[in-house]
Enzyme design. Structure first.
Site, PDB file in Angstrom:
ATOM      1  N   MET A  43       5.319   5.265   7.101  1.00 43.46           N
ATOM      2  CA  MET A  43       6.472   5.995   7.644  1.00 43.46           C
ATOM      3  C   MET A  43       6.012   7.104   8.581  1.00 43.46           C
ATOM      4  O   MET A  43       6.775   8.029   8.884  1.00 43.46           O
ATOM      5  CB  MET A  43       7.322   6.565   6.510  1.00 43.46           C
ATOM      6  CG  MET A  43       7.906   5.455   5.632  1.00 43.46           C
ATOM      7  SD  MET A  43       9.432   5.910   4.814  1.00 43.46           S
ATOM      8  CE  MET A  43       8.900   7.302   3.842  1.00 43.46           C
ATOM      9  N   GLY A  44       4.760   7.017   9.015  1.00 41.08           N
ATOM     10  CA  GLY A  44       4.277   8.004   9.986  1.00 41.08           C
ATOM     11  C   GLY A  44       3.875   9.325   9.353  1.00 41.08           C
ATOM     12  O   GLY A  44       3.684   9.413   8.149  1.00 41.08           O
ATOM     13  N   SER A  78       2.570  12.816   3.387  1.00 36.80           N
ATOM     14  CA  SER A  78       3.256  13.333   4.576  1.00 36.80           C
ATOM     15  C   SER A  78       4.164  14.491   4.197  1.00 36.80           C
ATOM     16  O   SER A  78       4.425  15.392   4.997  1.00 36.80           O
ATOM     17  CB  SER A  78       4.098  12.223   5.216  1.00 36.80           C
ATOM     18  OG  SER A  78       3.289  11.110   5.497  1.00 36.80           O
ATOM     19  N   GLN A  82       5.300   1.272  -6.100  1.00 32.42           N
ATOM     20  CA  GLN A  82       5.611   0.521  -4.878  1.00 32.42           C
ATOM     21  C   GLN A  82       4.607  -0.616  -4.665  1.00 32.42           C
ATOM     22  O   GLN A  82       4.987  -1.751  -4.386  1.00 32.42           O
ATOM     23  CB  GLN A  82       5.586   1.462  -3.687  1.00 32.42           C
ATOM     24  CG  GLN A  82       5.653   0.775  -2.344  1.00 32.42           C
ATOM     25  CD  GLN A  82       5.697   1.768  -1.201  1.00 32.42           C
ATOM     26  OE1 GLN A  82       6.732   2.341  -0.916  1.00 32.42           O
ATOM     27  NE2 GLN A  82       4.580   1.990  -0.545  1.00 32.42           N
ATOM     28  N   ASP A 136       1.306   5.368  -4.164  1.00 33.14           N
ATOM     29  CA  ASP A 136       2.634   4.866  -4.530  1.00 33.14           C
ATOM     30  C   ASP A 136       2.414   3.645  -5.428  1.00 33.14           C
ATOM     31  O   ASP A 136       2.645   2.504  -5.015  1.00 33.14           O
ATOM     32  CB  ASP A 136       3.420   4.508  -3.269  1.00 33.14           C
ATOM     33  CG  ASP A 136       3.606   5.716  -2.367  1.00 33.14           C
ATOM     34  OD1 ASP A 136       4.615   6.410  -2.515  1.00 33.14           O
ATOM     35  OD2 ASP A 136       2.711   5.991  -1.529  1.00 33.14           O
ATOM     36  N   HIS A 139      -3.481   7.557   4.925  1.00 34.07           N
ATOM     37  CA  HIS A 139      -3.124   6.411   5.774  1.00 34.07           C
ATOM     38  C   HIS A 139      -4.370   5.877   6.493  1.00 34.07           C
ATOM     39  O   HIS A 139      -4.553   4.664   6.631  1.00 34.07           O
ATOM     40  CB  HIS A 139      -2.090   6.824   6.823  1.00 34.07           C
ATOM     41  CG  HIS A 139      -0.790   7.307   6.268  1.00 34.07           C
ATOM     42  ND1 HIS A 139      -0.395   8.616   6.341  1.00 34.07           N
ATOM     43  CD2 HIS A 139       0.218   6.661   5.645  1.00 34.07           C
ATOM     44  CE1 HIS A 139       0.802   8.763   5.784  1.00 34.07           C
ATOM     45  NE2 HIS A 139       1.195   7.581   5.348  1.00 34.07           N
TER      46      HIS A 139
HETATM   47  P1  AMP Z   1       4.124   6.381   3.550  1.00 34.39           P
HETATM   48  O1  AMP Z   1       3.910   6.669   4.995  1.00 34.39           O
HETATM   49  O2  AMP Z   1       4.199   7.586   2.680  1.00 34.39           O
HETATM   50  O3  AMP Z   1       5.261   5.402   3.330  1.00 34.39           O
HETATM   51  O4  AMP Z   1       2.815   5.623   3.075  1.00 34.39           O
HETATM   52  C1  AMP Z   1       2.350   4.475   3.732  1.00 34.39           C
HETATM   53  C2  AMP Z   1       1.236   3.876   2.933  1.00 34.39           C
HETATM   54  O5  AMP Z   1       0.167   4.820   2.824  1.00 34.39           O
HETATM   55  C3  AMP Z   1       1.661   3.522   1.496  1.00 34.39           C
HETATM   56  O6  AMP Z   1       1.061   2.296   1.119  1.00 34.39           O
HETATM   57  C4  AMP Z   1       1.108   4.670   0.707  1.00 34.39           C
HETATM   58  O7  AMP Z   1       0.827   4.361  -0.641  1.00 34.39           O
HETATM   59  C5  AMP Z   1      -0.161   4.983   1.462  1.00 34.39           C
HETATM   60  N1  AMP Z   1      -0.589   6.342   1.195  1.00 34.39           N
HETATM   61  C6  AMP Z   1       0.130   7.485   1.371  1.00 34.39           C
HETATM   62  N2  AMP Z   1      -0.582   8.550   0.942  1.00 34.39           N
HETATM   63  C7  AMP Z   1      -1.758   8.078   0.494  1.00 34.39           C
HETATM   64  C8  AMP Z   1      -2.922   8.683  -0.095  1.00 34.39           C
HETATM   65  N3  AMP Z   1      -3.002   9.998  -0.314  1.00 34.39           N
HETATM   66  N4  AMP Z   1      -3.960   7.881  -0.432  1.00 34.39           N
HETATM   67  C9  AMP Z   1      -3.888   6.536  -0.237  1.00 34.39           C
HETATM   68  N5  AMP Z   1      -2.823   5.904   0.298  1.00 34.39           N
HETATM   69  C10 AMP Z   1      -1.773   6.663   0.659  1.00 34.39           C
END
Ligand code: AMP
Length: 288
Positions: free
Chosen positions: A30-31, A187, A154, A151, A37
């Protein structure tokens, strides 16, 4: 690296990559990208000849009183991070591109796995996630898709969904990337005040303390949850606990007596910012 905004452009780029004999990796995001990420992009880069990063703040996974409007949007910086980590394509569609007005009558809903943890406090959230991820899988047609254990629910749901719906791809789940003090990168961290940011370190610290207790032989999930709640109340008084759960790491159902691999998961709100964190603990591992 190319930045595109339409489904047709993704299909074209992916078709060209396939013609060139490359396998496709997809990193859905989601940026407001950060090192968490970036670790997914790196994992994709290692395994795939063509890496697609999607950047889309998916409105259908936000509830009416959630933070859709104030979710950070930083596409320029995101593209820079993707470039640095050698992604090939950034797909940043508009909401209308993903959900054309008048369309969008179909949803993907998962049973059971989405009922507890975040699903309990965010009704409809995982239907939004499963629907948008299904669409992204059909748009980019990756061989591998990369998700973070941050997540955990998820990632578990997506793995089950991909198996149930016969998506011809592998789901790769990557470890949580944390700040030096332990806070899981997110984020949403950038929406925290400095004081809330300081207190939020208590989330990972409470999980680490719980892990040590389980590895030292504590087996009552209720006592572990109570200790986490107490830790957060003491060290993060501004935090409003949404849930603290100890669940089976596969089925995500609550356990009373800890045996084998469990997931300790929590969600805590600081002002309008809801943070989640988790740890998988193997009770058979012994003290670390
Ligand atoms: P999001 O942008 O928050 O929807 O996350 C996109 C992807 O990045 C998802 O698969 C999250 O689980 C992963 N992600 C977000 N934060 C982290 C983190 N701190 N460590 C590892 N993966 C992450």
């Amino acid at each position: 690296m190319e930045l595109v905004h339409t489904i047709a452009e993704v299909r074209r780029a992916v078709a060209d990559a396939r013609t060139a004999g490359k396998n496709i990796g997809l990193v859905p995001t989601m940026g407001a990208l950060h090192a968490g990420h970036a670790s997914l992009v790196d994992a994709a880069r290692k395994r795939c000849g063509f890496v697609v990063v999607s950047v889309f703040v998916n409105p259908t996974q936000f509830g009416p009183n959630e933070d859709l409007a104030k979710y950070p949007r930083t596409l320029e910086d995101d593209c820079y991070l993707c470039l640095q980590h050698q992604a090939d394509l950034v797909f940043a569609p508009s909401a209308d591109e993903m959900y054309p007005p008048g369309g969008n009558l179909t949803e993907v809903t998962i049973k059971k796995l989405g009922d507890g943890l975040c699903g309990a406090s965010r009704p409809g959230h995982f239907t939004g996630v499963c629907t948008v991820v299904s669409k992204l899988f059909n748009i980019a047609q990756p061989d591998q898709a990369f998700f973070g254990a941050k997540d955990f629910q998820q990632a578990t749901i997506i793995r089950q969904m991909a198996a149930d719906l016969d998506f011809p791809l592998e789901i790769v789940i990557c470890p949580i990337v944390r700040e030096a003090e332990g806070l899981a990168m997110s984020s949403r961290n950038r929406n925290l005040s400095p004081e809330h940011r300081r207190q939020a370190v208590a989330l990972s610290a409470s999980l680490s303390a719980a892990r040590r207790e389980i590895e030292s032989g504590k087996t009552q999930a209720g006592a572990v949850q109570a200790a986490i709640r107490q830790y957060i109340a003491t060290h993060a008084p501004a935090g409003q606990i949404d849930y603290v759960e100890v669940v089976d790491a596969r089925s995500l159902t609550p356990v009373e007596t800890i045996a084998g691999e469990v997931l300790i998961a929590l969600a805590v709100k600081f002002g309008g910012t809801r943070l989640i964190d988790n740890m998988v603990v193997d009770s058979a591992a012994g003290p670390s």
